[in-house]
Design a protein around this motif. Structure first.
Motif, short mmCIF file in Angstrom:
data_model
loop_
_atom_site.label_atom_id
_atom_site.label_comp_id
_atom_site.label_asym_id
_atom_site.label_seq_id
_atom_site.Cartn_x
_atom_site.Cartn_y
_atom_site.Cartn_z
N SER A 271 -22.66 -9.31 -11.12
CA SER A 271 -22.28 -7.93 -11.37
C SER A 271 -23.06 -7.03 -10.42
CB SER A 271 -22.61 -7.56 -12.82
OG SER A 271 -24.02 -7.57 -12.96
N VAL A 272 -22.54 -5.81 -10.23
CA VAL A 272 -23.20 -4.86 -9.33
C VAL A 272 -24.66 -4.68 -9.74
CG1 VAL A 272 -23.27 -2.45 -8.63
CG2 VAL A 272 -21.09 -3.65 -8.70
N ASP A 273 -24.89 -4.57 -11.05
CA ASP A 273 -26.26 -4.38 -11.53
C ASP A 273 -27.16 -5.53 -11.11
OD1 ASP A 273 -25.91 -1.99 -12.58
OD2 ASP A 273 -26.05 -2.58 -14.71
N ARG A 274 -26.70 -6.75 -11.37
CA ARG A 274 -27.52 -7.93 -11.05
C ARG A 274 -27.84 -7.95 -9.55
NH1 ARG A 274 -30.06 -10.96 -14.97
NH2 ARG A 274 -30.28 -12.52 -13.33
N ILE A 275 -26.81 -7.71 -8.72
CA ILE A 275 -27.03 -7.80 -7.27
C ILE A 275 -27.99 -6.69 -6.82
CG2 ILE A 275 -25.92 -7.65 -5.01
CD1 ILE A 275 -25.28 -10.21 -6.43
N TYR A 276 -27.83 -5.49 -7.39
CA TYR A 276 -28.66 -4.38 -6.92
C TYR A 276 -30.10 -4.49 -7.41
CZ TYR A 276 -25.21 -1.43 -4.63
OH TYR A 276 -24.31 -0.92 -3.75
N TYR A 277 -30.26 -4.96 -8.62
CA TYR A 277 -31.62 -4.88 -9.19
C TYR A 277 -32.28 -6.24 -9.38
CZ TYR A 277 -30.15 -0.11 -9.82
OH TYR A 277 -29.72 1.16 -9.58
N HIS A 278 -31.47 -7.31 -9.42
CA HIS A 278 -32.08 -8.62 -9.66
C HIS A 278 -31.58 -9.65 -8.66
CE1 HIS A 278 -33.55 -6.93 -13.40
NE2 HIS A 278 -32.33 -6.49 -13.63
N ALA A 279 -31.38 -9.24 -7.41
CA ALA A 279 -30.89 -10.19 -6.40
C ALA A 279 -31.89 -11.31 -6.25
CB ALA A 279 -30.69 -9.46 -5.08
#
Lengths: 310, 308, 336
Positions: free
Chosen positions: C236-244
């Protein structure tokens, strides 16, 4: 658009003036004249002749006279065809020249463009290889060789067509074919390369992404763009075709302008040489102008921006 | 042991001394790449072979022939003979051996082709280079001149020049060279104009390189591909023009005969002795074909825009 | 499920050898869903899009895999069937609006063409519909604009025209290949905003292809990060942006300015060049540019596996391997 037209017309006049002046200077650079070559004429007769053709006037006056006549459309008298003017000779030779030239270029377009398109669409397949092989061969065969060979095979050996006559439709076939070889080959190569280039453009991909069939993509989106270089080449092609005819007319004994021109070279008939040069140059300039108009008609970017090419 | 090696796999990579690890491949150079493409082009390689063969024949062929180009045999058994073992290409109306004459014609045609295109190269590169490099007003005026010349059918210019210069081998080369440089000048100018905008030229300018240096070191070498191609393709054009001029009697003077002059003589007797046209005609076609094939191949190989 | 791409492999056979442009890519999206394919130029994202459209030309070839759209595998369809889908059920817009419109045809002709082709719409109705489309994508005085040519439009306006053309038949899926790359930054935002509005309005699914993680956030819900023809991380966008978790994604993120950055923070470029796909090195394609590379990275390619804490978040990196943990701890210590 109107600004564009005016600018083009002005530059046409300028180009023609420069060409006429340069050819005039050329004429007087040439060592000797039409009458010095033959048996030495008595001085009195020589002076008479020179007076008749105003050859003993000072150069600036000759230049102005020549130009005054030129503006009236008078190309002057012929030195070797007694009592005939260059205008008469041109008028005599032009219809034959024009018929032949248009026939040859017409055939070249009819065969060359489809051949080029097919080549481009079947790029690197056998259709392409065959067409381009033929095109390279025909680009490499000088028209006077082709003319001689056609004459040898079809007129002298097979006797399908007359060898040296003029006036009937059947007699135009061989010379027209001889003149068609190079332009057909050249146009098909030109069409192919520009078609290949256009087919790699982004807007072709867009057209295909719309779901158009290959045929529709070619006809609606690629053809117009890829014909632009062909159109640009038409002016020089027509004019070059006229000069290409010098020899072909000679070989087939056609009373065209080219034949007069070659004869006038042998005879050092300078007014005819210059007259024909100016005549052909004007033709080329006018044709180039027409080509530019066609160009503007095809390409809206030129039509609307009031500027020329590039 | 097994687990040990397994664990070592996860050790950080030591870049400098890690074996079998290639960071960058050797880049294929422009010329090597071009040569590879050229070699794959069968038509171009055949063209090249034919050119080499023709040059060889033209240079050494005449020394192996029992006749010279001016040896006449005016006996009825000597003139207008069809091709035979004695005279491979037959003889002409003065009983001269056509094979030797065609070989000598090759010398003339090839010499005209090469030297005329060298003249074209020099004038075109200098003119186009200056025009494109200086740009602005100079460019504008120089291109007007080109437009004017372009407005005259070039064949007429050559003919006029030949009428002024008088027939002769040197004059043919000069007349052709002095006329057909237009195309070369346009191509060089176009190349220079587009290259001028490139970053490395800007960088060189910014570093204070002189104009001369930029022109010689950066612009000309980088437009060398199209220049070579245009020069190669102007060889057949020059050969054709020379043949044309000789055909109308303005080319190389007798008794030396170029292919065009031979063909011109051949046409006079086309009805009775067709071989007198056929052999010189085929020689012209073959040579032009070889140069065209080779030139086309070169263009495909060298043109960076076609590289993909 | 609207579209499911499974193990897609597309190669280009150049004179120098085979280039594996897409090397086993899988992803899927539902109706009305928007996803993003992200990566540097040359990573295979555009080739993926063109494969879906069936627009791969020789020397390119789809070697294997499946592209199931609405229950049909596009790879097995005939050219005729594909043509019916292109422009009708799947619309596509391209990177450079300057070159993607035909310069010698009027805008109207180019828009009407699509509807005429797929729905047989002609004459006044077609013209009326084209006017509607132009006003829908926010082009003022659409009636007049219809008669004009591409060169009379600005870059942003041309991209709007491209969008109008792609949406002419109300496709179920819109593929946008770098739709904002050639545009000014302010225009970029407008175009993304427009696509967002149109998606809400028309409910089509979108595949956004970009190299710029900055433009993704506004539009897509899910992100696939591609490198050298493979997907290396997705989530998800969130995962990629904050937990890559993939070093390459970190690199991409570090090269994008963010609002929550401290002022004067430097943007960090990714060092080096993507690998030559003609002769890809063994192992992970990113290894040569990765500062965390391990020996195994240059020997074997890591698989794309769910991460330990989120099954939707997938990563292809040896650092995720349990055995790597010990060394990562050590190397972290070293770095600090």
């Amino acid at each position: 658009m109107i600004k564009f037209l005016i600018r083009r017309l002005l530059s046409m006049v300028l180009v023609l003036w420069v060409i006429a002046t340069v050819t005039f200077i050329f004429m007087h650079l040439i060592p000797g004249g039409p009458f010095t070559r033959e048996k030495k004429l008595p001085a009195a007769i020589m002076r008479n002749i020179e007076a008749r053709y105003h050859l003993n006037d000072p150069l600036p006056k000759q230049y102005l006279d020549y130009f005054r006549n030129l503006l009236r459309g008078d190309l002057g008298p012929s030195y070797t065809y007694e009592g005939r003017t260059v205008n008469e000779i041109s008028a005599d030779g032009f219809p034959g020249a024009a018929t032949l030239g248009l026939a040859a270029v017409g055939i070249a377009l009819l065969i060359g463009i489809p051949a080029g398109i097919i080549s481009a669409l079947y790029r690197s397949k056998w259709q392409d290889n065959l067409a381009m092989l033929l095109a390279t061969i025909f680009v490499s065969v000088p028209n006077f060789i082709l003319a001689s060979l056609l004459m040898l095979v079809f007129a002298l050996k097979l006797r399908w067509f007359p060898a040296a006559m003029w006036g009937e439709p059947s007699q135009i076939v061989l010379p027209a074919l001889a003149l068609t070889g190079f332009p057909t080959a050249f146009i098909s190569r030109l069409t192919r390369s520009s078609m290949v280039e256009v087919m790699q453009q982004d807007y072709i991909r867009t057209a295909r992404a719309k779901g158009l069939s290959n045929l529709a993509v070619v006809v609606r989106h690629a053809l117009k763009n890829s014909l632009i270089p062909v159109v640009t080449y038409l002016g020089p092609l027509l004019a070059g075709n006229m000069t290409g005819r010098f020899l072909v007319e000679n070989i087939f004994a056609i009373p065209g302008l080219g034949r007069y021109f070659v004869t006038s070279i042998y005879n050092r008939d300078y007014t005819v040489i210059l007259g024909v040069t100016i005549f052909y140059s004007s033709l080329l300039v006018v044709l180039n102008f027409l080509v530019d108009l066609t160009y503007a008609w095809i390409d809206p970017r030129i039509r609307f921006t009031d500027s020329g090419k590039e | 042991m097994e687990a040990g090696t397994e664990m070592e796999l996860f050790q950080p990579l030591q870049r400098e001394n890690e074996e079998g690890y290639v960071f960058a491949q050797p880049a294929t150079t422009y010329w090597r790449d071009a040569w590879r493409r050229l070699k794959r082009n069968r038509a171009a390689m055949v063209g090249l072979a034919v050119i080499v063969f023709l040059v060889f024949l033209a240079l050494f062929g005449p020394y192996f022939c029992p006749y010279s180009y001016s040896d006449q045999d005016l006996t009825p058994e000597g003139i207008n003979q069809p091709p035979s073992w004695r005279h491979w290409f037959g003889t002409d109306n003065l009983g001269r051996d056509l094979f030797v004459r065609v070989l000598y014609g090759a010398r003339i045609s090839l010499a005209v082709g090469v030297f005329a295109s060298l003249i074209i190269l020099c004038i075109g590169v200098i003119y186009g280079g200056i025009s494109g490099y200086l740009g602005g007003k100079v460019d504008n005026i120089m291109m007007r001149v080109v437009d004017v010349i372009y407005g005259i059918p070039l064949v007429l210019v050559v003919i006029l020049l030949m009428v002024i210069l008088q027939p002769g081998l040197k004059n043919v080369m000069i007349a052709i060279g002095a006329t057909y440089w237009i195309q070369m000048a346009r191509i060089v100018r176009g190349q220079i104009l587009s290259l001028k905008e490139q970053d490395y030229v800007m960088a060189a300018t910014a570093l204070g390189a002189s104009r001369r240096r930029i022109l010689l070191r950066h612009l000309i070498p980088n437009s060398i591909g199209p220049i070579i191609v245009t020069a190669t393709l102007s060889i057949p054009e020059a050969i054709f023009t020379e043949a044309f001029l000789s055909f109308i009697g303005l080319g190389v003077a007798a008794p030396m005969a170029s292919w065009g002059a031979l063909a011109s003589e051949g046409v006079q007797s086309l009805r009775s002795y067709p071989w007198q046209l056929l052999f010189p005609g085929l020689a012209i076609c073959l040579t032009m074909l070889a140069f065209n094939f080779f030139g086309d191949g070169l263009r495909d190989a060298l043109d960076p825009w076609m590289r993909r | 499920m609207l579209l499911a791409v499974n193990d897609l492999r597309t190669s280009f056979f150049t004179y120098a050898g085979e280039v594996k442009a897409v090397d086993g890519v899988s992803f899927s999206l539902d109706e009305g869903e928007a996803v993003a394919l992200v990566g540097e130029s040359g990573c295979g994202k555009s080739v993926t899009a063109l494969s879906i459209m069936g627009l791969i030309n020789p020397p390119g070839k789809i070697l294997s895999g499946s592209i199931v759209f609405n229950g049909r595998d596009l790879i097995r369809l005939s050219e005729r069937e594909l043509r019916h889908i292109r422009g009708n059920e799947i619309g596509m817009i391209f990177q450079d609006p300057m070159t993607s419109l035909n310069p010698v045809l009027s805008i109207g002709t180019q828009i009407i063409e699509v509807r005429r082709l797929h729905q047989g719409l002609r004459g006044r109705v077609a013209r009326q519909r084209a006017v509607e489309l132009l006003s829908m994508v926010g082009i003022p005085s659409p009636g007049e604009r219809l008669r004009q040519y591409p060169h009379q439009f600005s870059g942003g306006m041309r991209q709007r025209v491209m969008i109008a053309m792609a949406l002419a038949c109300q496709p179920k899926l819109l593929i946008a290949d770098e739709p904002t790359t050639a545009l000014d930054v302010t225009i970029q935002a407008q175009i993304i905003e427009l696509m967002k509005e149109l998606q809400a309005q028309l409910g089509m699914a979108i595949i956004l292809i970009t190299h710029d993680l900055g433009v993704v956030a506004g539009l897509a819900k899910k992100v696939y990060v591609m490198y050298a023809g493979r997907i290396v991380e997705s989530g998800s966008v969130d995962r990629i942006y904050y937990h890559a978790r993939h070093p390459y994604t970190w690199g991409l993120l570090a090269s994008v300015p963010r609002l929550d950055d401290k002022p004067k923070k430097r943007l960090v470029p990714i060092q080096g060049q993507p690998p030559d796909l003609l002769a890809p090195p063994p192992g992970c394609a990113f290894a040569s540019r990765c500062r965390y590379a391990m020996r195994i990275c240059v020997q074997e390619n890591p698989a794309l596996l769910p991460s330990s804490d989120d099954a939707e978040h997938r990563v292809a990196c040896w650092r995720e391997d349990p055995e790597a943990a010990a060394f990562i701890g050590a190397s972290r210590g070293g770095v600090a």
